[in-house]
Design a protein around this motif. Sequence first.
Motif, short mmCIF file in Angstrom:
data_model
loop_
_atom_site.label_atom_id
_atom_site.label_comp_id
_atom_site.label_asym_id
_atom_site.label_seq_id
_atom_site.Cartn_x
_atom_site.Cartn_y
_atom_site.Cartn_z
N ILE A 172 0.76 -1.28 0.05
CA ILE A 172 -0.16 -0.03 0.09
C ILE A 172 0.94 1.26 0.13
O ILE A 172 1.82 1.34 0.83
CB ILE A 172 -0.82 0.27 1.23
CG1 ILE A 172 -1.80 -1.13 1.25
CG2 ILE A 172 -1.66 1.18 1.37
CD1 ILE A 172 -2.58 -1.21 2.52
N GLY A 173 0.62 2.08 -0.90
CA GLY A 173 1.07 3.57 -1.08
C GLY A 173 2.59 3.75 -1.13
O GLY A 173 3.29 4.58 -0.36
N ASN A 174 3.30 2.63 -1.79
CA ASN A 174 4.88 2.74 -2.03
C ASN A 174 5.06 3.47 -3.24
O ASN A 174 4.43 3.50 -4.17
CB ASN A 174 5.26 1.28 -1.95
CG ASN A 174 4.91 0.70 -0.88
OD1 ASN A 174 5.67 0.92 0.42
ND2 ASN A 174 4.01 -0.22 -0.84
N ARG A 175 6.29 4.10 -3.44
CA ARG A 175 6.66 4.65 -4.69
C ARG A 175 7.99 3.89 -5.21
O ARG A 175 8.97 3.88 -4.32
CB ARG A 175 6.84 6.19 -4.38
CG ARG A 175 5.90 7.03 -3.79
CD ARG A 175 5.94 8.56 -3.78
NE ARG A 175 5.91 9.17 -4.98
CZ ARG A 175 4.79 9.57 -5.45
NH1 ARG A 175 3.69 9.41 -4.80
NH2 ARG A 175 4.99 10.26 -6.59
N ILE A 176 7.83 3.26 -6.15
CA ILE A 176 9.05 2.51 -6.56
C ILE A 176 9.42 2.80 -8.28
O ILE A 176 8.83 3.15 -9.21
CB ILE A 176 8.48 1.01 -6.92
CG1 ILE A 176 7.86 0.58 -5.50
CG2 ILE A 176 9.75 0.20 -7.20
CD1 ILE A 176 6.34 0.28 -5.72
N SER A 177 10.83 3.10 -8.20
CA SER A 177 11.22 3.74 -9.63
C SER A 177 12.71 3.07 -9.83
O SER A 177 13.34 2.81 -8.93
CB SER A 177 11.18 5.08 -9.71
OG SER A 177 12.11 5.63 -8.96
#
Length: 409
Positions: A172-177
């Motif tokens: 939930i609510g993670n930012r992955i790049s």
Amino acid sequence: MRYLFLAVLLFIYLDASAKTIRVGAKRTYKSVQAGLKVVADGDTLAVDAGHYRERNLAIRKRIVFTGIGYPILDGENKYEIISVYVSGVIVEGFKIIHSGVSSLNDLSGIKVYNSDNVIITNNVLEDTFFGIYIQNGSKCTIINNKLTATSLEEQQSGNGIHCWKGDSLSIIGNRISGHRDGIYFEFVKNSVILKNHAVNNMRYGLHFMFSNDDMYASNVFRNNGSGVSVMYSKRIKMLNNYFEENWGDAAYGILLKEISDGVMEGNFFTKNTSAIYMEGATRIHMTKNTFKDNGWALKIQASCMDVVLERNNFIGNTFDVGTNGSLVLNTFKNNYWDKYEGYDLNKDKIGDIPFRPVSMFSMIVEKFPAAMILFRTFITTLLDKTEKILPSLTPENLRDNEPLMNRAF
């Protein structure tokens, strides 16, 4: 009543016996490793701000492991940084950098081994091989973490959030790049992927393999090699996601391969090479999705069966639908097509003549991609107009018999 009273007393005793151990340059315990040696089940190990190079941190007790002011845990490009071997652990508030890279071992920033009810929250991970890895865990939660990698080759990069053999996980609510895949599920069931941002990952923003009864909703997949790949899985719910600017020769908003009994509702596909590519998909219900400004809105191969496409909007796509066969065993109904040129004499807001979304030119391009150089020329327009009047090459039964005159929603 007596047993309830004893249980309450036991809870109060255990809570009172739990303590907080502080680690830092000005504390009794200068290193994290020293703190891990003395901490007990139920304790909190709090780490002060600072830069810690302590090789692999193995957590073998049920503790809250928390950072104050985002202390840096540095793997020095050699080690797995945090390894969790026990259930009930919480890891929060750390900046985790420079894990080791290995072609034999899936070295990670944080890795959970055969444990349940682990919570990983509010961490920043940079330059890790794998970011957060759940190996054979259930009821684990990964929430509000930021994961960034910088490798330029897939072989030197693992996945941002990697889950193998899991049950009832919450992502939930993670930012992955910058990873190979933003989120990867293999043999994972009954799990939720909610409100994550997967952007600029090399292969997929989200990748399913052999995973059943999962849901992903309200996520953003932008500018990845492809947005999402769902392969060899069953009963996947795909709700209210955004697929944006996934461009490339083999790029898709969603790739569906050998899946069955799925639901796709309320998604937005904008500026993808192909919004959806379907191969071997069975019993997929697609409704209230918007396809806008894509190269291909939908490529549905002849191997797909019992796919229902209703009340979707197709707006400004180069090609609305493409296929590789003439036998179509799927249903198109009550969709809005901006290329529809029919009429509505009885004013019931449904077109009086069917719409065939597969154009002759799209079928030519499917077989001879170089023909795209003729796009928007007079000859292609003439071919498509002729085909609509006297259909001969396009699939006869791939049509929407009741197209909407106005947008579906």
